[in-house]
Design an enzyme around this catalytic site. Structure first.
Site, PDB file in Angstrom:
ATOM      1  N   ALA A 185     -27.380  48.704   5.484  1.00 26.71           N
ATOM      2  CA  ALA A 185     -28.581  48.079   6.057  1.00 26.71           C
ATOM      3  C   ALA A 185     -28.404  46.559   5.930  1.00 26.71           C
ATOM      4  O   ALA A 185     -29.202  45.850   5.319  1.00 26.71           O
ATOM      5  CB  ALA A 185     -29.862  48.559   5.379  1.00 26.71           C
ATOM      6  N   HIS A 244     -27.847  42.539   6.250  1.00 24.92           N
ATOM      7  CA  HIS A 244     -28.642  41.408   6.737  1.00 24.92           C
ATOM      8  C   HIS A 244     -27.843  40.130   6.481  1.00 24.92           C
ATOM      9  O   HIS A 244     -26.709  40.187   5.975  1.00 24.92           O
ATOM     10  CB  HIS A 244     -30.021  41.387   6.061  1.00 24.92           C
ATOM     11  CG  HIS A 244     -29.959  41.474   4.557  1.00 24.92           C
ATOM     12  ND1 HIS A 244     -29.369  40.514   3.777  1.00 24.92           N
ATOM     13  CD2 HIS A 244     -30.387  42.434   3.692  1.00 24.92           C
ATOM     14  CE1 HIS A 244     -29.472  40.850   2.508  1.00 24.92           C
ATOM     15  NE2 HIS A 244     -30.071  42.026   2.415  1.00 24.92           N
ATOM     16  N   HIS A 253     -25.973  39.641   3.145  1.00 31.40           N
ATOM     17  CA  HIS A 253     -24.667  40.296   3.058  1.00 31.40           C
ATOM     18  C   HIS A 253     -23.634  39.517   3.880  1.00 31.40           C
ATOM     19  O   HIS A 253     -22.500  39.326   3.442  1.00 31.40           O
ATOM     20  CB  HIS A 253     -24.732  41.725   3.627  1.00 31.40           C
ATOM     21  CG  HIS A 253     -25.660  42.649   2.902  1.00 31.40           C
ATOM     22  ND1 HIS A 253     -26.808  43.144   3.460  1.00 31.40           N
ATOM     23  CD2 HIS A 253     -25.593  43.191   1.654  1.00 31.40           C
ATOM     24  CE1 HIS A 253     -27.413  43.953   2.610  1.00 31.40           C
ATOM     25  NE2 HIS A 253     -26.711  44.001   1.506  1.00 31.40           N
ATOM     26  N   ASP A 294     -29.234  39.284  -7.156  1.00 29.69           N
ATOM     27  CA  ASP A 294     -29.138  40.283  -8.223  1.00 29.69           C
ATOM     28  C   ASP A 294     -28.401  39.626  -9.397  1.00 29.69           C
ATOM     29  O   ASP A 294     -27.262  39.975  -9.701  1.00 29.69           O
ATOM     30  CB  ASP A 294     -28.394  41.516  -7.708  1.00 29.69           C
ATOM     31  CG  ASP A 294     -29.117  42.136  -6.524  1.00 29.69           C
ATOM     32  OD1 ASP A 294     -30.139  42.783  -6.753  1.00 29.69           O
ATOM     33  OD2 ASP A 294     -28.686  41.934  -5.369  1.00 29.69           O
ATOM     34  N   SER A 298     -32.516  44.668   1.917  1.00 29.22           N
ATOM     35  CA  SER A 298     -32.569  45.849   2.792  1.00 29.22           C
ATOM     36  C   SER A 298     -33.927  46.539   2.645  1.00 29.22           C
ATOM     37  O   SER A 298     -34.438  47.133   3.587  1.00 29.22           O
ATOM     38  CB  SER A 298     -31.451  46.823   2.430  1.00 29.22           C
ATOM     39  OG  SER A 298     -30.217  46.151   2.445  1.00 29.22           O
TER      40      SER A 298
HETATM   41  P1  AMP Z   1     -26.909  45.621  -1.762  1.00 24.68           P
HETATM   42  O1  AMP Z   1     -26.495  46.133  -0.434  1.00 24.68           O
HETATM   43  O2  AMP Z   1     -28.364  45.391  -1.899  1.00 24.68           O
HETATM   44  O3  AMP Z   1     -26.305  46.406  -2.906  1.00 24.68           O
HETATM   45  O4  AMP Z   1     -26.275  44.178  -1.890  1.00 24.68           O
HETATM   46  C1  AMP Z   1     -24.896  43.957  -1.726  1.00 24.68           C
HETATM   47  C2  AMP Z   1     -24.584  42.551  -2.136  1.00 24.68           C
HETATM   48  O5  AMP Z   1     -25.316  41.634  -1.337  1.00 24.68           O
HETATM   49  C3  AMP Z   1     -24.985  42.260  -3.593  1.00 24.68           C
HETATM   50  O6  AMP Z   1     -23.994  41.439  -4.197  1.00 24.68           O
HETATM   51  C4  AMP Z   1     -26.286  41.542  -3.440  1.00 24.68           C
HETATM   52  O7  AMP Z   1     -26.565  40.676  -4.522  1.00 24.68           O
HETATM   53  C5  AMP Z   1     -26.021  40.743  -2.166  1.00 24.68           C
HETATM   54  N1  AMP Z   1     -27.282  40.340  -1.553  1.00 24.68           N
HETATM   55  C6  AMP Z   1     -28.354  41.127  -1.275  1.00 24.68           C
HETATM   56  N2  AMP Z   1     -29.371  40.388  -0.777  1.00 24.68           N
HETATM   57  C7  AMP Z   1     -28.929  39.106  -0.740  1.00 24.68           C
HETATM   58  C8  AMP Z   1     -29.513  37.863  -0.328  1.00 24.68           C
HETATM   59  N3  AMP Z   1     -30.761  37.784   0.140  1.00 24.68           N
HETATM   60  N4  AMP Z   1     -28.751  36.738  -0.442  1.00 24.68           N
HETATM   61  C9  AMP Z   1     -27.488  36.811  -0.917  1.00 24.68           C
HETATM   62  N5  AMP Z   1     -26.880  37.944  -1.331  1.00 24.68           N
HETATM   63  C10 AMP Z   1     -27.593  39.071  -1.235  1.00 24.68           C
END
Ligand code: AMP
Length: 280
Positions: free
Chosen positions: A32, A34, A37, A150, A186
């Protein structure tokens, strides 16, 4: 862009790149996708010969089964976005191959796992550490990219998981936000328009709370924050904490505020969101 599901195929493909002296950058995600990512993907593309993105919704890191089931999935859109960016390999493994019954690795996370997300999501970071270790093992990247949104996860991966891998560099990138300030996530896809607009007020409140550090007591700041959030019918705060940027130890009254970050978790409706920022 190569799309690979099998672990064996992924190992072979990575071996092939390494034998040609290609540097490998890796961005683990749960899909998902954005702009947050994509910022990681772009950074990896700019710093490595090959960029690998994984999409795997890791059941081990969801302490809430409903959150796991409702986690947004849009594989076709994700694939197009990655192809547009110039990603080289998309890895979409299945659970049984990532966590075969003989995979027993677990981690001593210590203090890191006892505060904030660790305290409120039991087992979450163990699940994160296990999946990230396994992905590092399969891909063996030189660089891996994580979002500071995170922050606690970034600390645990840099300090506990990455040291198992020689020559692996972990990079943390600043949080990408909407114009309103809301951190991209997401999970924002699950918000109603009202929840979305109310959640968008939180970053500004977080910044105000950060500005109060050193000027008001922690208790006063936390009470103020709770009172502010209670003005929004859809929002429910879980925690507001100030923790040292290098150690995650709690703020000590009298210490220099700029060594700390402010961390928040809150619910907008039934969707749990987190955010954090440096105290200036
Ligand atoms: P996730 O898909 O939520 O597991 O996130 C994958 C990676 O993208 C992780 O390293 C998150 O910290 C990073 N991430 C998620 N949201 C953001 C954001 N708004 N800005 C920067 N990195 C992000």
């Amino acid at each position: 862009m190569k799309i690979i599901q099998s672990v064996a195929q992924m190992v072979l493909t990575m071996q092939d790149f390494r034998s040609k002296n290609k540097s490998i950058g890796f961005v683990p995600t749960m899909g998902a996708l954005h702009e947050g990512h994509l910022a990681l993907v772009r950074k990896s593309i700019s710093e490595n010969d090959i960029t690998v993105v994984s999409i795997f919704v890791n059941p081990l890191q969801f302490n809430n089964p409903d959150d796991f089931l409702k986690y947004p999935k849009m594989p076709e859109k994700d694939r197009l976005m990655l192809e547009n960016e110039g990603c080289d390999v998309l890895f979409t493994p299945v659970k049984d191959e990532i966590f075969p019954p003989e995979y027993k690795k677990s981690f001593q996370l210590g203090y890191w796992d006892t505060v904030m997300e660790g305290a409120f999501r039991p087992g979450h970071f163990q699940g994160v550490a296990r999946v990230v270790y396994r992905l590092f093992e399969i891909i063996q990247p030189q660089r891996a990219y994580f979002g500071l949104k995170d922050y606690q996860q970034f600390m645990i991966i840099s300090r506990v998981v990455a040291p198992y891998f020689q020559d692996l560099k972990i990079l943390g990138l600043e949080t990408v936000r909407e114009k309103s300030g809301l951190a991209l996530s997401s999970r924002n896809l699950r918000l109603t328009p009202k929840q979305y607009s109310q959640a968008s007020q939180v970053p500004e409140l977080l910044k105000k709370a950060a500005d109060m550090l050193g000027k008001k007591t922690l208790q006063e700041i936390k009470e103020w924050f709770k009172a502010e959030l209670s003005k929004y019918s859809e929002l429910r705060p879980e925690y507001l904490e100030f923790a040292h940027a290098d150690t995650l130890q709690p703020f000590v009254e009298g210490d220099t505020p700029s060594k700390y970050r402010v961390f928040v978790s809150f619910y907008a409706g039934e969707v749990r969101l987190i955010d954090n920022m440096a105290v200036q």
